[in-house]
Scaffold this active site. Sequence first.
Site: not given
Ligand code: PAF
Length: 284
Positions: A39, A155
């Site tokens: 992150h 995603q």
């Molecule tokens: O990847 C993530 O942490 C989650 O799927 C997101 C994109 C924040 C959506 O809740």
Amino acid sequence: VAVETFITIDEIQGFVAGHRRAGRTVAFVPTMGALHAGHAKLVEVARQHADVTVVSIFVNPLQFGPNEDFARYPRTLNADLEILSEQDADGVFVPNIQDMYPESSQTRIYNDRIANDLCGRFRPGHFEGVLTVVMKLFGIVSPDTAVFGKKDYQQLKLISLMVNDFHMPLKIVGVDTLRDSDGLAMSSRNRYLKTEERQHAISIPSALKAALSAFSAGERSPQKLEEIAFNSLSPELKVEYVAVRKQRDLSAFSDGIDQNAVILLAAKLGGTRLIDNMELNLRG
Ligand code: PAF
């Protein structure tokens, strides 16, 4: 400097509006907290793309299935805020569930093609939950750029498609997966793994690497590469899928690999679900 924290939608919108009036651009990193070095990298990339970086922390109930880990998902807000301060994020939005999903809220975002494939086959409704919350967050923050990790490859594809399909005026940036020294892709869920489980988990990156090596040596059969990866996985893993797909839209190859591909896999180890992938790029 401590990162500024905003709880309500009005507050974060006021913060963003102030920067916009001053002519600044905004990059956005949506997260569910339990932040790790992966992150931190997303925030670093975000900062390269805009003047102001906003991060959200929200464990989105809508993307968890009834038997999944919503209740026990790690919540480490203080440590998260420390990481975000170190990374020089400017604002963090930490909404509560009632503001994100008031009684009156009823609209959902569906993708009826690739959302039901790969992880979607094993997590019905998951991507509907992801797309819906990301749409809401984009509506609230209205960023110029949003940054997501490639670890959640499907995603990232679905969000890029949504932005494209709805003509949303923002740019999506994907960031390469960060790995621990043993090769395991960083994930908030890794903290569920016991020491001996981790030994099995690291067969995931090894399996993907084995497929990547075969690909680099000229193997172009998706089935062969899937088999090579599958056979390198620890038998302790309950494999959900190993799939070689087109990078462009995650569809399957009807024949040999003739465009950039990606090998993706998902497996369970005890109660922990792990995913990973590696790109298989054809060179020029
Ligand atoms: O990847 C993530 O942490 C989650 O799927 C997101 C994109 C924040 C959506 O809740």
